[in-house]
Motif scaffolding. Structure first.
Motif, mmCIF file in Angstrom:
data_model
loop_
_atom_site.group_PDB
_atom_site.id
_atom_site.type_symbol
_atom_site.label_atom_id
_atom_site.label_comp_id
_atom_site.label_asym_id
_atom_site.label_seq_id
_atom_site.Cartn_x
_atom_site.Cartn_y
_atom_site.Cartn_z
ATOM 1 N N GLU A 3 -4.738 -7.367 39.001
ATOM 2 C CA GLU A 3 -5.679 -6.421 39.603
ATOM 3 C C GLU A 3 -5.255 -5.996 41.004
ATOM 4 O O GLU A 3 -5.875 -5.111 41.610
ATOM 5 C CB GLU A 3 -7.073 -7.044 39.661
ATOM 6 N N SER A 4 -4.192 -6.592 41.559
ATOM 7 C CA SER A 4 -3.741 -6.273 42.913
ATOM 8 C C SER A 4 -3.224 -4.844 42.991
ATOM 9 O O SER A 4 -2.587 -4.332 42.055
ATOM 10 C CB SER A 4 -2.653 -7.259 43.343
ATOM 11 N N SER A 5 -3.468 -4.202 44.135
ATOM 12 C CA SER A 5 -2.973 -2.838 44.342
ATOM 13 C C SER A 5 -1.455 -2.797 44.510
ATOM 14 O O SER A 5 -0.843 -1.726 44.404
ATOM 15 C CB SER A 5 -3.646 -2.224 45.573
ATOM 16 N N VAL A 21 6.160 -3.579 40.858
ATOM 17 C CA VAL A 21 5.449 -3.943 42.086
ATOM 18 C C VAL A 21 5.950 -3.079 43.228
ATOM 19 O O VAL A 21 7.069 -2.531 43.184
ATOM 20 C CB VAL A 21 5.643 -5.442 42.420
ATOM 21 N N ALA A 22 5.130 -2.950 44.260
ATOM 22 C CA ALA A 22 5.521 -2.174 45.443
ATOM 23 C C ALA A 22 6.673 -2.865 46.158
ATOM 24 O O ALA A 22 6.781 -4.097 46.176
ATOM 25 C CB ALA A 22 4.326 -2.021 46.378
ATOM 26 N N THR A 31 3.223 -13.608 47.702
ATOM 27 C CA THR A 31 1.824 -14.060 47.624
ATOM 28 C C THR A 31 0.886 -12.941 47.202
ATOM 29 O O THR A 31 -0.199 -13.208 46.693
ATOM 30 C CB THR A 31 1.382 -14.622 48.985
ATOM 31 N N ASP A 32 1.301 -11.684 47.450
ATOM 32 C CA ASP A 32 0.461 -10.556 47.046
ATOM 33 C C ASP A 32 0.476 -10.360 45.530
ATOM 34 O O ASP A 32 -0.486 -9.850 44.954
ATOM 35 C CB ASP A 32 0.931 -9.260 47.719
ATOM 36 N N VAL A 33 1.572 -10.736 44.909
ATOM 37 C CA VAL A 33 1.730 -10.541 43.470
ATOM 38 C C VAL A 33 1.436 -11.808 42.684
ATOM 39 O O VAL A 33 0.810 -11.778 41.627
ATOM 40 C CB VAL A 33 3.153 -10.033 43.152
ATOM 41 N N ALA A 34 1.889 -12.949 43.219
ATOM 42 C CA ALA A 34 1.671 -14.263 42.597
ATOM 43 C C ALA A 34 2.175 -14.301 41.153
ATOM 44 O O ALA A 34 1.474 -14.752 40.246
ATOM 45 C CB ALA A 34 0.198 -14.641 42.665
ATOM 46 N N LEU A 35 3.381 -13.796 40.941
ATOM 47 C CA LEU A 35 3.958 -13.777 39.599
ATOM 48 C C LEU A 35 4.404 -15.185 39.198
ATOM 49 O O LEU A 35 5.106 -15.867 39.941
ATOM 50 C CB LEU A 35 5.147 -12.811 39.548
#
Length: 379
Positions: free
Chosen positions: A62-64, A84-85, A91-95
């Motif tokens: 759900e992350s932008s 991803v951007a 940490t923003d993606v947490a893949l």
């Protein structure tokens, strides 16, 4: 819901782009010898989480910072793709994915891919355990025995999933699809409407994004539309930017109007409060003036009445001293003279006492009356 099928410009003969599905690799399908039917369904967040955990490929979908993420399964094999951007932090993606199951596919960015503001990563899996496939089939509402018939794509980002199978297996599809397409051949004659899309722009977008027909010609060649995936992405990006700009402008306008209305209301309330304060002070001042005037008037009237009564008492005392007292003394002398003239010699001494007592009693009575009048005047 409209479905448009458009080709990938890099590999026209092996990939096509399907709206609400994405890029489809045609190597898994026997085209043009067979016809295939595709249906797209919606998923809830709980089902997406269950599938991602079952295949051991999880992230903050759900992350932008995540533009797209999906998982494909065909027979026992599969793959996962995530975009991803470029400025996203881990940490923003947490893949998270299982290294025993997935292997990263290294691919050098070329052409337009190197200019895009996101990074695309592909992870391949050679074989999925039957337990994992059973869990996925359970969430997608298909029989595990029919799993080999379908090409499965689970879109973690859009909360949708798609099933593709030969058209003769149409009875194997679950119910509830919101979009349908065919390979090859004409797509379903409907129009795709994006969220918050202006209805007046639909004909224009239909002209820009045409429905592609995949058909077999006499030379066994396939015809495709001239639009590439990057062009479709650009159109969608422009539409999203325009929509965001319109929404932001409306929000800013409404916010400014609300602030102006609040300021005007605050000024009106403050003005009313000031007017009430001035009015109350004026009323209080008028009441004080009336009370002071009333008290002054009463005090003056009482003082005047007291002064008049005192003057009258003084005049009455003066009148007594000047008129009544001499008359009383003259009366007493006359009474004594008369008594002496009418009484014998021997009776003179007893007769003297009675007139004198009578005179003294009259004088005392007059003095008591005067004192009583003065006392009443003072009070």
């Amino acid at each position: 819901m409209a479905v448009q099928i458009q080709p990938n410009p890099v590999a026209i003969a092996s990939e096509v782009f399907v709206a609400e599905f994405g890029v489809l690799d045609l190597q898994f399908f026997e085209l043009p010898n067979k016809r295939y039917l595709g249906r797209i369904y919606r998923l809830n967040a709980e089902s997406v989480k269950a599938i991602s955990e079952a295949v051991s490929f999880t992230a903050k979908f759900e992350s932008s910072f995540i533009r797209g993420a999906y998982f494909d399964a065909f027979k026992s094999g599969g793959s996962a793709v995530i975009e991803v951007a470029r400025n996203a932090k881990p940490t923003d993606v947490a893949l998270r994915y299982s290294a025993d199951r997935f292997s990263a596919l290294e691919k050098n960015a070329k052409g337009n891919d190197s200019l895009r503001p996101w990074l695309r990563s592909t992870y391949l899996v050679k074989s999925l355990p039957a337990k994992v496939l059973a869990a996925v089939c359970d969430q997608l509402k298909i029989r595990f025995e029919d799993q080999d018939l379908f090409y499965i794509r689970v879109n973690f980002k859009d909360l949708t999933y798609a099933l593709i199978a030969e058209d003769r297996q149409s009875d194997k599809f679950p119910i509830g699809a919101f979009s349908t397409f065919q390979l090859p051949g004409e797509s379903i004659n409907t129009i795709a409407v994006l969220p918050f899309e202006d209805k007046e722009s639909i004909p224009e977008k239909v002209n820009k994004v045409k429905t592609v027909e995949l058909e077999t010609t006499s030379s066994s060649s396939t015809k495709y539309a001239t639009y590439s995936r990057s062009e479709v992405d650009q159109l969608l990006k422009q539409q999203l930017e325009q929509m965001n700009a319109t929404v932001q402008a409306r929000i800013s306008g409404q916010k400014k109007e609300l602030q102006d209305a609040l300021k005007l209301q605050e000024k009106n309330v403050q003005k009313i409060a000031d007017e009430l304060h001035v009015y109350s002070e004026t009323i209080k001042k008028n009441l004080d003036q009336v009370q002071t005037a009333k008290e002054s008037s009463v005090a003056g009237s009482v003082a005047q009445m007291k002064n008049d009564l005192t003057n009258q008492i003084d005049q009455f005392k003066t009148y007594l001293n000047k008129s009544v007292m001499p008359s009383m003394k003259t009366l007493e002398d006359r009474v004594l003279a008369i008594v002496k003239a009418n009484q014998p010699e021997q009776n003179t001494q007893p007769a003297k006492a009675n007139p004198a007592g009578l005179t003294l009693a009259l004088i005392a009575l007059v003095i008591a009356l005067a004192d009583l009048a003065l006392l009443l005047g003072k009070h």
